[in-house]
Design a protein around this motif. Structure first.
Motif, PDB file in Angstrom:
ATOM      1  N   ARG A   1       0.780  -1.238  -0.005  1.00 30.18           N
ATOM      2  CA  ARG A   1      -0.021   0.053  -0.314  1.00 30.18           C
ATOM      3  C   ARG A   1       0.511   0.783  -0.288  1.00 30.18           C
ATOM      4  NH1 ARG A   1      -0.183   2.532   5.053  1.00 30.18           N
ATOM      5  NH2 ARG A   1       0.474   1.228   6.873  1.00 30.18           N
ATOM      6  N   ILE A   2      -0.103   2.200  -0.047  1.00 27.13           N
ATOM      7  CA  ILE A   2       1.405   3.732  -0.548  1.00 27.13           C
ATOM      8  C   ILE A   2       0.695   4.802   0.676  1.00 27.13           C
ATOM      9  CG2 ILE A   2       1.522   5.754  -1.819  1.00 27.13           C
ATOM     10  CD1 ILE A   2       0.938   4.318  -5.120  1.00 27.13           C
ATOM     11  N   GLU A   3       1.818   5.158   0.991  1.00 29.59           N
ATOM     12  CA  GLU A   3       1.783   6.283   2.499  1.00 29.59           C
ATOM     13  C   GLU A   3       1.854   7.582   1.986  1.00 29.59           C
ATOM     14  OE1 GLU A   3       3.467   5.985   6.504  1.00 29.59           O
ATOM     15  OE2 GLU A   3       1.665   4.737   6.784  1.00 29.59           O
ATOM     16  N   GLU A   4       1.697   8.113   1.874  1.00 34.26           N
ATOM     17  CA  GLU A   4       2.448   9.432   1.988  1.00 34.26           C
ATOM     18  C   GLU A   4       2.650   9.967   2.634  1.00 34.26           C
ATOM     19  OE1 GLU A   4      -0.820  12.416   0.762  1.00 34.26           O
ATOM     20  OE2 GLU A   4      -1.426  10.497  -1.131  1.00 34.26           O
ATOM     21  N   ASP A   5       3.663  10.407   2.718  1.00 34.18           N
ATOM     22  CA  ASP A   5       4.898  11.078   3.063  1.00 34.18           C
ATOM     23  C   ASP A   5       3.759  12.282   4.107  1.00 34.18           C
ATOM     24  OD1 ASP A   5       7.187  12.978   5.262  1.00 34.18           O
ATOM     25  OD2 ASP A   5       8.750  12.293   3.589  1.00 34.18           O
ATOM     26  N   LEU A   6       3.787  13.013   5.466  1.00 34.60           N
ATOM     27  CA  LEU A   6       3.358  13.879   5.894  1.00 34.60           C
ATOM     28  C   LEU A   6       4.008  15.254   5.688  1.00 34.60           C
ATOM     29  CD1 LEU A   6       1.612  12.307   9.203  1.00 34.60           C
ATOM     30  CD2 LEU A   6       0.574  12.660   6.204  1.00 34.60           C
ATOM     31  N   LYS A   7       5.144  15.484   5.610  1.00 40.17           N
ATOM     32  CA  LYS A   7       6.181  16.573   5.802  1.00 40.17           C
ATOM     33  C   LYS A   7       6.038  17.079   3.945  1.00 40.17           C
ATOM     34  CE  LYS A   7       9.085  15.227   9.675  1.00 40.17           C
ATOM     35  NZ  LYS A   7      10.009  14.698  10.404  1.00 40.17           N
ATOM     36  N   ASP A   8       5.901  16.006   3.146  1.00 41.95           N
ATOM     37  CA  ASP A   8       6.512  15.994   1.570  1.00 41.95           C
ATOM     38  C   ASP A   8       5.055  15.379   1.425  1.00 41.95           C
ATOM     39  OD1 ASP A   8       6.845  16.628  -0.793  1.00 41.95           O
ATOM     40  OD2 ASP A   8       9.229  15.275  -0.696  1.00 41.95           O
ATOM     41  N   ARG A   9       4.242  16.449   0.570  1.00 44.45           N
ATOM     42  CA  ARG A   9       3.506  15.466  -0.202  1.00 44.45           C
ATOM     43  C   ARG A   9       3.846  14.375  -1.490  1.00 44.45           C
ATOM     44  NH1 ARG A   9      -1.448  14.204   2.977  1.00 44.45           N
ATOM     45  NH2 ARG A   9      -1.195  16.019   3.815  1.00 44.45           N
ATOM     46  N   ARG A  10       4.795  15.255  -2.450  1.00 39.30           N
ATOM     47  CA  ARG A  10       5.367  14.847  -3.122  1.00 39.30           C
ATOM     48  C   ARG A  10       5.875  13.300  -2.852  1.00 39.30           C
ATOM     49  NH1 ARG A  10       9.098  19.539  -4.580  1.00 39.30           N
ATOM     50  NH2 ARG A  10       9.209  19.162  -2.389  1.00 39.30           N
ATOM     51  N   SER A  11       5.488  13.074  -2.162  1.00 38.88           N
ATOM     52  CA  SER A  11       7.332  11.004  -1.575  1.00 38.88           C
ATOM     53  C   SER A  11       5.916  10.894  -1.252  1.00 38.88           C
ATOM     54  CB  SER A  11       8.054  11.718  -0.439  1.00 38.88           C
ATOM     55  OG  SER A  11       8.616  11.304  -0.324  1.00 38.88           O
ATOM     56  N   TYR A  12       5.911   9.861  -1.178  1.00 42.03           N
ATOM     57  CA  TYR A  12       5.409   8.479  -0.830  1.00 42.03           C
ATOM     58  C   TYR A  12       6.156   7.171  -0.442  1.00 42.03           C
ATOM     59  CZ  TYR A  12       5.449   7.141  -5.831  1.00 42.03           C
ATOM     60  OH  TYR A  12       6.310   6.545  -6.549  1.00 42.03           O
ATOM     61  N   SER A  13       5.674   6.594   0.681  1.00 41.76           N
ATOM     62  CA  SER A  13       6.318   4.917   0.590  1.00 41.76           C
ATOM     63  C   SER A  13       5.680   3.634   0.579  1.00 41.76           C
ATOM     64  CB  SER A  13       6.757   4.948   2.061  1.00 41.76           C
ATOM     65  OG  SER A  13       7.724   6.466   2.339  1.00 41.76           O
ATOM     66  N   PHE A  14       6.157   2.459   0.668  1.00 47.18           N
ATOM     67  CA  PHE A  14       5.083   1.606   0.394  1.00 47.18           C
ATOM     68  C   PHE A  14       5.575   0.620   1.860  1.00 47.18           C
ATOM     69  CE2 PHE A  14       6.860   2.845  -3.988  1.00 47.18           C
ATOM     70  CZ  PHE A  14       6.098   2.869  -4.989  1.00 47.18           C
ATOM     71  N   LEU A  15       4.739   0.630   1.689  1.00 48.49           N
ATOM     72  CA  LEU A  15       4.635  -0.732   2.635  1.00 48.49           C
ATOM     73  C   LEU A  15       3.503  -1.785   2.964  1.00 48.49           C
ATOM     74  CD1 LEU A  15       3.560   2.083   6.078  1.00 48.49           C
ATOM     75  CD2 LEU A  15       5.419   1.219   5.494  1.00 48.49           C
ATOM     76  N   LEU A  16       3.707  -3.084   3.883  1.00 46.53           N
ATOM     77  CA  LEU A  16       2.980  -4.045   3.527  1.00 46.53           C
ATOM     78  C   LEU A  16       1.638  -3.942   3.636  1.00 46.53           C
ATOM     79  CD1 LEU A  16       6.017  -7.255   4.103  1.00 46.53           C
ATOM     80  CD2 LEU A  16       5.241  -6.211   2.156  1.00 46.53           C
ATOM     81  N   THR A  17       0.560  -4.821   3.324  1.00 55.08           N
ATOM     82  CA  THR A  17      -0.804  -4.841   3.847  1.00 55.08           C
ATOM     83  C   THR A  17      -0.890  -6.055   4.123  1.00 55.08           C
ATOM     84  OG1 THR A  17      -1.235  -6.443   1.172  1.00 55.08           O
ATOM     85  CG2 THR A  17      -1.679  -3.573   1.765  1.00 55.08           C
ATOM     86  N   ASP A  18      -1.439  -6.198   4.993  1.00 55.82           N
ATOM     87  CA  ASP A  18      -1.807  -7.592   5.597  1.00 55.82           C
ATOM     88  C   ASP A  18      -1.623  -9.610   4.582  1.00 55.82           C
ATOM     89  OD1 ASP A  18      -2.444  -6.806   8.089  1.00 55.82           O
ATOM     90  OD2 ASP A  18      -4.005  -7.138   7.963  1.00 55.82           O
ATOM     91  N   LYS A  19      -1.819  -8.764   3.699  1.00 55.09           N
ATOM     92  CA  LYS A  19      -1.858 -10.002   2.323  1.00 55.09           C
ATOM     93  C   LYS A  19      -0.383 -10.240   2.370  1.00 55.09           C
ATOM     94  CE  LYS A  19      -3.711 -11.184  -2.031  1.00 55.09           C
ATOM     95  NZ  LYS A  19      -4.147 -10.861  -3.426  1.00 55.09           N
ATOM     96  N   GLY A  20      -0.148  -8.683   2.185  1.00 62.70           N
ATOM     97  CA  GLY A  20       1.735  -8.428   1.453  1.00 62.70           C
ATOM     98  C   GLY A  20       2.827  -9.326   2.925  1.00 62.70           C
TER      99      GLY A  20
END
Length: 208
Positions: A93-112
């Protein structure tokens, strides 16, 4: 003196260096084949498997396209496409960076997370072999491999090694004396880290 070749059967008869070079190549090939087979079983690509393994064991701070691309020594578009496919499959899933809206991270879902457990299985057989070896033998092997990786690492050629030797917190002579200023402790050669979450390069802006 004839140049050492790890691919020459003749030199392997008399040269330990040649046998070691070929052994490392064979081990690398075997691990790669095992990884590819595991990816095939899981219905994902080998690159997607690598991204799962990385994002599953690292924080949002480094689970960004630019950083993963540096880690795997691939282009950002290549990593971005593979990660997007994992998002579509429901593993990331994609998680936006609250400090920089142009940046985002990838985190595992439960399925992941369930997929990650399966993805890691390709090294189970090697792990079993290592567990049966004596501690001193493993410590010596680790020190040798660590030194080889450090010797090959060249930041100008790309790649990322979060290892003690390239960390601002490291203090020592890279031989017998090692210490970490961050944790304020001396380190044995077998305790040197190769993927440390506290590595000083994590604060470099252009890779986050």
């Amino acid at each position: 003196m004839k140049k050492i070749s790890g691919f020459s059967p003749e030199q392997q008869l008399t040269s330990l260096d040649a046998r070691l070079l070929l052994s490392l190549q064979r081990l690398s090939d075997m691990l790669k084949a095992m990884q590819w087979e595991q990816a095939r079983i899981l219905g994902i690509t080998p690159l997607q498997l690598q991204i799962l393994l990385f994002t599953g064991h690292h924080t949002a701070e480094v689970n960004k396209v630019a950083y993963i691309a540096t880690e795997l020594q691939l282009s950002r578009p290549t990593v971005s496409d593979a990660a997007a496919a994992l998002v579509n499959k429901g593993f990331l899933r994609i998680e936006e960076d609250l400090k920089d809206r142009r940046s985002y991270s990838f985190l595992l879902t439960d399925k992941g997370k369930e997929m990650l457990t399966q993805a890691e299985q390709y090294i189970a057989e090697l792990d079993t072999i290592l567990q049966k070896r004596p501690l001193m033998e493993k410590a010596s092997l680790y020190q040798t491999v660590y030194t080889m990786i450090a010797g090959l690492y060249d930041k100008d050629k790309g790649g990322m090694q979060r290892m003690c030797y390239s960390c601002a917190h490291y203090e020592g002579n890279k031989k017998r004396q090692h210490a970490c200023r961050l944790f304020k402790k001396k380190l044995l050669s077998a305790e040197l880290q190769i993927d440390c979450g506290h590595h000083s390069s994590l604060t470099i802006p252009d890779i986050l």
